[in-house]
Design a protein around this motif. Structure first.
Motif, PDB file in Angstrom:
ATOM      1  N   ILE A   1       5.982  94.139 101.583  1.00 13.02           N
ATOM      2  CA  ILE A   1       5.007  93.063 101.444  1.00 13.02           C
ATOM      3  C   ILE A   1       5.291  92.253 100.182  1.00 13.02           C
ATOM      4  CG2 ILE A   1       2.559  92.587 100.978  1.00 13.02           C
ATOM      5  CD1 ILE A   1       1.951  94.991 102.864  1.00 13.02           C
ATOM      6  N   ILE A   2       5.555  92.934  99.085  1.00 13.34           N
ATOM      7  CA  ILE A   2       5.868  92.234  97.833  1.00 13.34           C
ATOM      8  C   ILE A   2       7.174  91.468  97.952  1.00 13.34           C
ATOM      9  CG2 ILE A   2       6.472  92.609  95.397  1.00 13.34           C
ATOM     10  CD1 ILE A   2       4.391  94.892  95.449  1.00 13.34           C
ATOM     11  N   LEU A   3       8.169  92.058  98.610  1.00 10.08           N
ATOM     12  CA  LEU A   3       9.457  91.388  98.790  1.00 10.08           C
ATOM     13  C   LEU A   3       9.305  90.111  99.609  1.00 10.08           C
ATOM     14  CD1 LEU A   3      12.522  91.614  98.292  1.00 10.08           C
ATOM     15  CD2 LEU A   3      12.664  92.809 100.468  1.00 10.08           C
ATOM     16  N   THR A   4       8.534  90.152 100.685  1.00  7.85           N
ATOM     17  CA  THR A   4       8.349  88.945 101.497  1.00  7.85           C
ATOM     18  C   THR A   4       7.537  87.891 100.756  1.00  7.85           C
ATOM     19  OG1 THR A   4       6.446  89.922 102.632  1.00  7.85           O
ATOM     20  CG2 THR A   4       8.587  90.106 103.720  1.00  7.85           C
TER      21      THR A   4
ATOM     22  N   TRP B   1      10.118  86.185  98.764  1.00  9.58           N
ATOM     23  CA  TRP B   1      10.934  85.351  99.655  1.00  9.58           C
ATOM     24  C   TRP B   1      10.217  84.048  99.970  1.00  9.58           C
ATOM     25  CZ3 TRP B   1      12.686  89.523 103.664  1.00  9.58           C
ATOM     26  CH2 TRP B   1      13.841  90.137 103.197  1.00  9.58           C
ATOM     27  N   GLY B   2       8.899  84.147 100.176  1.00 12.37           N
ATOM     28  CA  GLY B   2       8.114  82.941 100.431  1.00 12.37           C
ATOM     29  C   GLY B   2       8.098  82.017  99.225  1.00 12.37           C
ATOM     30  N   LEU B   3       7.985  82.581  98.026  1.00  9.10           N
ATOM     31  CA  LEU B   3       8.020  81.772  96.816  1.00  9.10           C
ATOM     32  C   LEU B   3       9.378  81.106  96.647  1.00  9.10           C
ATOM     33  CD1 LEU B   3       6.721  80.839  94.164  1.00  9.10           C
ATOM     34  CD2 LEU B   3       7.639  82.934  93.125  1.00  9.10           C
ATOM     35  N   ASN B   4      10.436  81.840  96.879  1.00 11.68           N
ATOM     36  CA  ASN B   4      11.786  81.285  96.788  1.00 11.68           C
ATOM     37  C   ASN B   4      11.980  80.181  97.828  1.00 11.68           C
ATOM     38  OD1 ASN B   4      14.459  80.964  95.994  1.00 11.68           O
ATOM     39  ND2 ASN B   4      15.174  82.550  97.390  1.00 11.68           N
ATOM     40  N   GLY B   5      11.504  80.397  99.016  1.00 12.09           N
ATOM     41  CA  GLY B   5      11.611  79.386 100.058  1.00 12.09           C
ATOM     42  C   GLY B   5      10.800  78.153  99.735  1.00 12.09           C
ATOM     43  N   LEU B   6       9.672  78.351  99.066  1.00 16.11           N
ATOM     44  CA  LEU B   6       8.837  77.223  98.682  1.00 16.11           C
ATOM     45  C   LEU B   6       9.515  76.385  97.594  1.00 16.11           C
ATOM     46  CD1 LEU B   6       6.055  75.904  99.115  1.00 16.11           C
ATOM     47  CD2 LEU B   6       5.198  77.356  97.290  1.00 16.11           C
ATOM     48  N   LEU B   7      10.164  77.053  96.658  1.00 17.87           N
ATOM     49  CA  LEU B   7      10.823  76.338  95.560  1.00 17.87           C
ATOM     50  C   LEU B   7      12.093  75.623  96.020  1.00 17.87           C
ATOM     51  CD1 LEU B   7      10.398  78.911  92.676  1.00 17.87           C
ATOM     52  CD2 LEU B   7       9.119  76.804  93.043  1.00 17.87           C
ATOM     53  N   ARG B   8      12.782  76.179  96.997  1.00 18.69           N
ATOM     54  CA  ARG B   8      14.040  75.601  97.465  1.00 18.69           C
ATOM     55  C   ARG B   8      13.936  75.015  98.866  1.00 18.69           C
ATOM     56  NH1 ARG B   8      18.481  78.291  94.451  1.00 18.69           N
ATOM     57  NH2 ARG B   8      17.481  79.790  93.087  1.00 18.69           N
ATOM     58  N   ALA B   9      12.742  74.636  99.251  1.00 20.59           N
ATOM     59  CA  ALA B   9      12.498  74.190 100.624  1.00 20.59           C
ATOM     60  C   ALA B   9      13.226  72.891 100.941  1.00 20.59           C
ATOM     61  CB  ALA B   9      11.012  74.022 100.864  1.00 20.59           C
TER      62      ALA B   9
ATOM     63  N   SER C   1      12.017  72.769 107.010  1.00 24.45           N
ATOM     64  CA  SER C   1      12.417  74.175 107.026  1.00 24.45           C
ATOM     65  C   SER C   1      11.213  75.064 107.353  1.00 24.45           C
ATOM     66  CB  SER C   1      12.990  74.564 105.667  1.00 24.45           C
ATOM     67  OG  SER C   1      13.282  75.938 105.631  1.00 24.45           O
ATOM     68  N   GLN C   2      11.441  76.063 108.162  1.00 23.99           N
ATOM     69  CA  GLN C   2      10.389  77.014 108.545  1.00 23.99           C
ATOM     70  C   GLN C   2      10.490  78.320 107.763  1.00 23.99           C
ATOM     71  OE1 GLN C   2       7.856  76.514 110.730  1.00 23.99           O
ATOM     72  NE2 GLN C   2       8.539  74.395 110.761  1.00 23.99           N
ATOM     73  N   ARG C   3      11.271  78.316 106.705  1.00 25.41           N
ATOM     74  CA  ARG C   3      11.542  79.527 105.937  1.00 25.41           C
ATOM     75  C   ARG C   3      10.272  80.112 105.311  1.00 25.41           C
ATOM     76  NH1 ARG C   3      16.136  79.368 101.306  1.00 25.41           N
ATOM     77  NH2 ARG C   3      15.796  81.448 100.485  1.00 25.41           N
ATOM     78  N   VAL C   4       9.453  79.262 104.718  1.00 27.28           N
ATOM     79  CA  VAL C   4       8.225  79.718 104.064  1.00 27.28           C
ATOM     80  C   VAL C   4       7.246  80.265 105.094  1.00 27.28           C
ATOM     81  CG1 VAL C   4       6.273  78.996 102.650  1.00 27.28           C
ATOM     82  CG2 VAL C   4       8.533  78.074 102.187  1.00 27.28           C
ATOM     83  N   VAL C   5       7.110  79.572 106.186  1.00 25.16           N
ATOM     84  CA  VAL C   5       6.171  79.990 107.230  1.00 25.16           C
ATOM     85  C   VAL C   5       6.572  81.339 107.807  1.00 25.16           C
ATOM     86  CG1 VAL C   5       5.215  79.393 109.487  1.00 25.16           C
ATOM     87  CG2 VAL C   5       5.576  77.616 107.786  1.00 25.16           C
ATOM     88  N   ARG C   6       7.875  81.515 108.046  1.00 22.10           N
ATOM     89  CA  ARG C   6       8.363  82.784 108.596  1.00 22.10           C
ATOM     90  C   ARG C   6       8.098  83.952 107.648  1.00 22.10           C
ATOM     91  NH1 ARG C   6      13.990  82.280 109.126  1.00 22.10           N
ATOM     92  NH2 ARG C   6      13.690  80.059 109.340  1.00 22.10           N
ATOM     93  N   SER C   7       8.393  83.769 106.359  1.00 20.75           N
ATOM     94  CA  SER C   7       8.230  84.872 105.419  1.00 20.75           C
ATOM     95  C   SER C   7       6.756  85.204 105.200  1.00 20.75           C
ATOM     96  CB  SER C   7       8.919  84.555 104.094  1.00 20.75           C
ATOM     97  OG  SER C   7       8.276  83.502 103.440  1.00 20.75           O
ATOM     98  N   LEU C   8       5.900  84.197 105.150  1.00 18.88           N
ATOM     99  CA  LEU C   8       4.483  84.475 104.956  1.00 18.88           C
ATOM    100  C   LEU C   8       3.837  85.053 106.215  1.00 18.88           C
ATOM    101  CD1 LEU C   8       3.435  81.472 102.730  1.00 18.88           C
ATOM    102  CD2 LEU C   8       4.011  83.791 102.058  1.00 18.88           C
ATOM    103  N   THR C   9       4.326  84.665 107.382  1.00 17.88           N
ATOM    104  CA  THR C   9       3.847  85.278 108.623  1.00 17.88           C
ATOM    105  C   THR C   9       4.232  86.759 108.670  1.00 17.88           C
ATOM    106  OG1 THR C   9       4.045  83.170 109.773  1.00 17.88           O
ATOM    107  CG2 THR C   9       3.927  85.141 111.130  1.00 17.88           C
TER     108      THR C   9
END
Length: 65
Positions: A12-15, A18-26, A30-38
């Motif tokens: 849970i902490i790792l994802t 990942w969501g924070l990293n995806g948000l900063l480098r979005a 990109s659906q990266r943030v949505v996937r990791s937070l889901t």
């Protein structure tokens, strides 16, 4: 069973990161943030269900206050 709970908490902490990293480098669109937070929400719900089932089936006992 405790190891499984700790493993789920670590995932849970790792994802979350990942969501924070995806948000900063979005990139746009990109659906990266949505996937990791889901995935994080799904893992959290799974952990909650595991804790409830563990208490109901007697795999562990909650603390008595």
């Amino acid at each position: 069973m405790k190891l499984l709970v700790l493993l789920l908490l670590a995932c849970i902490i790792l994802t979350l990161f990942w969501g924070l990293n995806g948000l900063l480098r979005a990139e746009p669109g990109s659906q990266r943030v949505v996937r990791s937070l889901t995935l994080r929400v799904g893992l959290s719900i799974g952990l909650f269900c595991l804790l409830i089932l563990g208490a109901l089936f007697g795999w562990w006992r909650p603390h008595h206050v």
